[in-house]
Design a protein around this motif. Structure first.
Motif, PDB file in Angstrom:
ATOM      1  N   ARG A 201       0.777  -1.141  -0.062  1.00  0.00           N
ATOM      2  CA  ARG A 201      -0.037   0.170  -0.051  1.00  0.00           C
ATOM      3  C   ARG A 201       0.788   1.139   0.175  1.00  0.00           C
ATOM      4  NH1 ARG A 201      -4.705  -1.324   4.652  1.00  0.00           N
ATOM      5  NH2 ARG A 201      -5.353  -3.109   3.609  1.00  0.00           N
TER       6      ARG A 201
ATOM      7  N   ALA B  34      -7.447   3.339  -3.018  1.00  0.00           N
ATOM      8  CA  ALA B  34      -6.346   2.877  -2.642  1.00  0.00           C
ATOM      9  C   ALA B  34      -5.300   3.640  -1.882  1.00  0.00           C
ATOM     10  CB  ALA B  34      -5.308   2.568  -3.821  1.00  0.00           C
TER      11      ALA B  34
ATOM     12  N   TRP C 282      -4.602   3.255   1.800  1.00  0.00           N
ATOM     13  CA  TRP C 282      -3.228   3.540   2.699  1.00  0.00           C
ATOM     14  C   TRP C 282      -3.216   4.124   3.902  1.00  0.00           C
ATOM     15  CZ3 TRP C 282      -1.148   8.437   2.141  1.00  0.00           C
ATOM     16  CH2 TRP C 282       0.157   8.646   2.817  1.00  0.00           C
TER      17      TRP C 282
END
Length: 329
Positions: A64, A73, A77
């Motif tokens: 990540r 995404a 993270w």
């Protein structure tokens, strides 16, 4: 404009996740010994210290990172950066090399360090730089020195610290030797486990100072009397850290526990005793002691360093249960 909006949204998510992390740490009781650390965890942005990390997935480790083109995404993270869990930060050939420690354990250790305004602190093991940032927030940049043997780690830590607005001293070197050019220190905190207490740390710590270090699978809090003497007990909490790099102290094979009762084999307390007495007691002897003494918790054990020798003990440093620590290699 779109990039600015995305950045603002990520900052909002980070602030929300950080506030939730602080609530979790507070609920765990980790701030109890020193509530002033709450402000540091509330203000220091952990995600800036882990621009990428790895989580375990179905096909091994999944990376990540904050530069991912997918907004979802990036949000995963940043939210993951504020989970109360260790984060794997360096992987090589499928093997974990380093990680960012669990925040609630970091908070507990910092609270146990018992710092006061004006104290100078040496950190052994720079990691991502996050712990040094927390110390610098509390004490000031000029009061904090962090050291690591790996130049890639110190370079990254320095970069992360600057991105977050902190500039403590970051040194590349052998942590077992300390950092004499910035001594004396009031506190020394290690984020790697040891086989013995390096004499250099005692020499660089002021009399009355404190050394907090992982040892075996616990955390020892030692009070320094002078450059040759220190003593203290273990905290109650378990702690598992990677070993201090630099080749100090012998590596040993794990003991064979076949034949011991399952309650001993499965007991974290028993495994702590095994780790603490390795080289002095075999598993059968350790088990007999453990049963006889009522399966003692970590806080009944301690460490003493005196005139270049060191020993671990149960209940009393001059009592019947004492075990020599390995000589410095």
């Amino acid at each position: 404009m779109a990039a600015d909006t995305a950045g603002q949204e990520l900052d909002r998510v980070a602030a929300e996740a950080r506030a939730e992390l602080v609530r979790e740490i507070e609920a765990s009781g980790a701030f109890a010994a020193d509530p002033a650390w709450r402000a540091a965890f509330a203000e220091v942005p952990r995600h800036l210290f882990v621009p990428y990390y790895y989580v375990t997935g179905t096909a091994g480790y999944e990376r990540r990172w904050g530069g991912h083109p997918d907004p979802a995404a990036r949000e995963r993270w940043v939210r993951g950066a504020y989970e109360d869990t260790p984060l794997a930060t360096r992987i090589r050939d499928g093997e974990l090399l380093s990680s960012s420690s669990q925040p609630s354990l970091m908070a507990l250790m910092l609270a146990a360090l018992d710092v006061e305004d004006g104290h100078r602190v040496l950190e052994i093991g720079a990691g991502t730089g996050y712990n040094a940032a927390l110390l610098a927030y509390r004490l000031g940049d000029d009061k904090v020195t962090t050291v690591d043997l790996d130049p890639e780690i110190t370079e990254a830590a320095r970069r992360h610290l600057e991105a977050a607005g902190f500039r403590p001293v970051v040194v590349t070197g052998d942590g077992a030797r300390g950092v004499p050019e910035h001594a004396p220190y009031d506190r020394i905190i290690a984020t790697c486990t040891l086989h013995s207490v390096p004499p250099a740390w005692l020499g660089q710590c002021r009399p009355g100072g404190r050394i907090l270090t992982p040892f075996a699978t616990g955390l020892a809090a030692l009070t320094v009397r002078d450059a040759a003497h220190a003593e203290g007990r273990f905290l109650a909490t378990p702690a598992y850290f990677v070993p201090l790099r630099g080749g100090h102290g012998p590596e040993r094979e794990p003991p064979h526990l076949a034949g011991l009762p399952r309650r001993a084999r499965d007991s974290d307390r028993f495994r702590f005793l095994l780790a603490l007495t390795r080289g002095s007691l075999d598993p059968e002897e350790a088990h007999a002691l453990w049963e006889r003494e009522g399966m003692p918790p970590r806080e009944r054990y301690g460490l003493t360093v005196a005139d270049g020798r060191g020993w671990a003990w149960l209940d009393d440093p001059e009592g019947p249960y004492v075990w020599p620590l390995p000589e410095e290699g």
